[in-house]
Enzyme design. Sequence first.
Site, mmCIF file in Angstrom:
data_model
loop_
_atom_site.group_PDB
_atom_site.id
_atom_site.type_symbol
_atom_site.label_atom_id
_atom_site.label_comp_id
_atom_site.label_asym_id
_atom_site.label_seq_id
_atom_site.Cartn_x
_atom_site.Cartn_y
_atom_site.Cartn_z
ATOM 1 N N CYS A 1 88.686 6.089 44.101
ATOM 2 C CA CYS A 1 88.330 7.111 43.109
ATOM 3 C C CYS A 1 89.308 8.285 43.067
ATOM 4 C CB CYS A 1 86.915 7.620 43.378
ATOM 5 S SG CYS A 1 86.591 7.948 45.124
ATOM 6 N N HIS B 1 84.880 14.414 41.429
ATOM 7 C CA HIS B 1 85.949 14.790 42.363
ATOM 8 C C HIS B 1 86.893 15.765 41.662
ATOM 9 C CE1 HIS B 1 84.495 11.912 45.079
ATOM 10 N NE2 HIS B 1 85.480 11.032 45.126
#
Lengths: 339, 339
Positions: free
Chosen positions: A128, A241
């Site tokens: 990710c 994130h």
Amino acid sequence: MYETLALVGATGAVGRIVLEQLAQRELPFKRLKLLASARSVGKEVHFRGETIKVELLEPGAFKDIDLVIASTPDEVSAEFASWAVDAGSVVVDESGYWRMDPKVPLVVPEVNPDAVDHHHGIIASPNCSTTQMVVALAPLHRAARVRRVVVSTYQATSGAGLAGNEELNDSIRSALVGQTHPPKTFQHPIGFNLIPQIGSEKHEGYTSEEMKMVYETRKILGDEEMQICPTCVRVPVASGHSESILVETERPLSIEEAKELLGQGEGITIVDDLSNGKYPMPRDCDGKDDVFIGRIRKDISGGNGIAFWCVSDNLRKGAATNAVQIAELMIKRSAMKTS
Amino acid sequence: MYETLALVGATGAVGRIVLEQLAQRELPFKRLKLLASARSVGKEVHFRGETIKVELLEPGAFKDIDLVIASTPDEVSAEFASWAVDAGSVVVDESGYWRMDPKVPLVVPEVNPDAVDHHHGIIASPNCSTTQMVVALAPLHRAARVRRVVVSTYQATSGAGLAGNEELNDSIRSALVGQTHPPKTFQHPIGFNLIPQIGSEKHEGYTSEEMKMVYETRKILGDEEMQICPTCVRVPVASGHSESILVETERPLSIEEAKELLGQGEGITIVDDLSNGKYPMPRDCDGKDDVFIGRIRKDISGGNGIAFWCVSDNLRKGAATNAVQIAELMIKRSAMKTS
């Protein structure tokens, strides 16, 4: 042709979003099979007006399956992938297990779509924290060759799955009443705290998560000489994130050109108006598929540097969305070949 | 000689800790006067077994006061400092107002203690995010000359005072029940979120907080050529600022030498054992006076770089402790001169 699709890990945090995306993006497959470990067998999942029962992930499960999307731990992928490949399926795999295998393409469709043509049955989707960074780096790299990246991450607890978010909530609730919640998913309490370790120690004081950002970025951008210094940190944020990124390029980029390149980059949305308090933030990017970029400015520490701030929903572009986009790309290319 | 001390802003987040520190460190002054705005006048504060009433901060308040420690907003400091200096007091000021004035020393006692000798009535204590970074940079700079710093911060809500922490708790409690708490202290909701803006836009896309880290670091280390690229981010942590720092030095440092230098650095505690999950974290540094450093490793992106992770209690070393240390230093030097 890809007419039958199997989803492995359908009941996990990423699997649920894969299902949503398959429905929303109207992928043209005729049959969907859901596979999981014994614990989830028999669970019922609703999809496009149908109820589908989860079946057991076992060697014979991939008969007549054309395409597999899998979101499982590394060790599960290590085992089942050969079952699928032997049965003639192509696997789009979310786990970390196959990514650095030289025979396995590592694909971000906006960045290296052609890599999907060179698979041997398995195509990997990146980590990710790598995926969103690579989407941001790609337009700068194409135009000016990225030589060096310094990146500090601010990673959400959903990166550790549903258990990560439960632990964040439990840890915060405990801290609010002056108690400590013993950590299980993370190494330390995450509520009102930061943990500067994701993964295990891997290479010269860097963690496995940090080295993924180095190795995977080089592989996707096809440049083994790109130098990357990552620091990966878990923060008490549920979803999304964030990354503070400094990029040095071979050809100097003016700030105007960097903004233009990023603005035209595929899969990128620019939110960049500091004087009016506008920049990407995790709560605003939750549930969205793009990579959001702001705080774009000249590196004032010398060099040909550009600094920026990059946020993306780690379960979407960082996982589910990227895998579904790879599947879409394969279906599209397969249709072009047969038409 | 410094026999009478006045504390301005005694009832704020930093002022409370200054009082604790004055008692714990047993500073040898004979009388303590507490000053604040009209709102706090008459409040009673307990100190060393005495009850002291808060008095009004006004032009005549500094008569017979030798030393002042002040923690107030910039605009308050801009006004009262001349009252104190005209009355013959020396002011140790926490605010941002005087720090970059060429006649005002900007002091971190572990780094540039001699600067206190050259004041004209005002000595400034740096911004919290600067102070902890400078304590970490000083031993590396002395040994190998720091040329460039790339820093991304993870800053606690207590940096915005008591109101910052109240807003963090309110924002988190609202989010846990699916509601939004309208932000007042911060620009955006801070619970489960990150805000990549601290202060206002200042210089070429950098914020005032970021430019403080550039200008103040250069002034304290006495090196106007040091190049610094900061990204300052507010995180949902109540106490303790964290910083991901990459340093390039003129003379290359081996990782062993860098660890030794940091380990011997004054005011630094090393917590650095990644394989056993040991590194500084904000919850562990809360209420402590040192600057904590871990994750020390070679920059793997080329150059003579050292990367590390640095955490400190922003209300202590970042504010109250540093101011009290400056006061201690002045009392000590004054005693040496008169003895």
